[in-house]
Design a protein around this motif. Structure first.
Motif: not given
Length: 396
Positions: A137, A141, A247
């Motif tokens: 993740m 991001l 995501l």
């Protein structure tokens, strides 16, 4: 078993810093090369040089990690990732920019090989693929934040401020890592063996990722310039949509690799990226552009953690570093060649031809997986198939 721990959260944040620094520089570097008088072909050559040096260094980083080294390796990486961006603006010449880009590649090879290995150390085995998905993740991001932040700083403040911020982010990552209490890895010291620093067990997943990364190398290096030259929304919009989807995939589908194997992601993610590239090539317009970004986000968001988990999940303390570094070598080779080939194709034939040709990598990646990687002992899908055969025989 418990998945979320303090150390996992911290190493995810460190990885976020690593990739924010990396992608801020990545998405703006072609513009920096243009400001020095370079072309797309030169920008592609820089992408190839960046990845080439990372590929050369990674196996040695993996050997070092397999000898239990963690903190020193990451410290070296983050220091180099902090120094290289400052060098871009204080010595703004083409030759030095290319040389410093290679230094940046060395820093990345140290940094993300180590963060991936530390994450592998702290994630519990029964939820390993899920944990690696959450670890990834940080990439999602960073892919959402960094291009928009980098392009905004470049346009509003100039390259000096942009690269100063990138350097500061690397320092923040170094501070955060000082609070990680990763398990101490006591392993027998291994002599440097050039024949053994490539982890053979992780090669099937690594080669599949290598071929797929041709597409991502082309996309990340040139979609922003393509958008600017064709009157489309800013490249930061493309990366924002792509990363939002990435995501979402990693948050919602992380457990599927543990439950169903990597095969569904290999097939559907390559199909999604193929369509994303064909939309850029043949369907000009804002709607197709945004849809392409969403498909690309699903493709990378699903495939990268699935194949990295496949590459690493059978490794031991003595081989975890080389397994991660071998996988990331495949990542780097594909990324660098994809950027380099894309730059040459753009200069010779234009963007439409480039998107079309590079999209074929998705077809090749599926064939590599189908005829080799899926049959390897590291495949989650093969293991699940074998369990299914055992259950079926027992029922009979």
């Amino acid at each position: 078993m418990r998945l979320w721990t303090r150390d996992l959260v911290l190493i995810i944040l460190v990885n976020l810093c690593v990739f924010t620094n990396h992608i801020m520089s990545l998405s703006t570097f072609p513009f920096f090369i243009q400001s020095l008088g370079g072309t797309e072909a030169v920008a592609g050559m820089c992408a190839a040089a960046f990845s080439l040096i990372a590929v050369i260094v990674r196996p040695f980083v993996g050997w070092w990690l397999d000898n239990g080294v963690r903190r020193v390796a990451l410290a070296i990486g983050l220091v180099l990732m902090g120094l290289a961006p400052l060098g871009y603006v204080f010595v703004p010449t083409m030759s030095l920019a290319i040389a410093l880009r290679m230094v940046h590649g060395v820093g990345l090879s140290f940094s993300n090989s180590t963060t991936a290995t530390v994450a592998s150390d702290v994630i519990c085995r029964p939820r390993f693929a899920e944990g690696m998905g959450y670890f990834g993740m940080a990439t999602a991001l960073a892919s959402a934040i960094a291009p928009a932040l980098g392009l905004s700083l470049m346009e509003g403040c100039g390259f000096k401020v942009l690269y100063a911020v990138a350097s500061t982010i690397a320092v923040v990552g170094l501070v955060l890592f000082s609070f990680v209490n990763a398990p101490r890895v006591d392993v027998p010291r291994k002599k440097l063996d050039l024949c053994a620093i490539i982890n053979r067990d992780s090669l099937p997943a690594s080669v599949t990722m290598l071929v797929f990364m041709f597409t991502f190398g082309a996309l990340e290096n040139f979609v922003a310039i393509y958008a600017a030259e064709n009157g489309l929304p800013s490249g930061s919009i493309y990366f924002l949509v792509m990363s939002g989807m990435l995501l979402l995939v990693r948050v919602t589908l992380g457990r599927l690799v543990d439950e169903r194997g990597e095969a569904p992601f290999v097939y559907t993610c390559n199909a999604a990226m193929l369509v994303a590239f064909l939309l850029l090539a043949f369907v000009p317009g804002t709607v197709a552009y945004v849809l392409s970004a969403a498909l690309a986000g699903y493709a990378f968001g699903g495939l990268e953690p699935a194949l990295q988990s496949m590459a690493v999940h059978t490794s031991t303390d003595e081989t975890r570093g080389s397994a991660n570094s071998t996988f990331l070598c495949g990542y780097d080779i594909g990324y660098g060649l994809g950027g380099g080939v894309a730059g040459v194709l753009i200069s010779a034939f234009g963007y439409s031809a480039m998107w079309s040709v590079v999209s074929l990598a998705c077809v090749v990646a599926v064939l590599v997986y189908l005829f080799w990687a899926r049959r390897s002992d590291t495949s989650f899908s093969k293991s699940l198939d074998q369990k299914g055969d055992v259950r079926h025989e027992g029922a009979r």
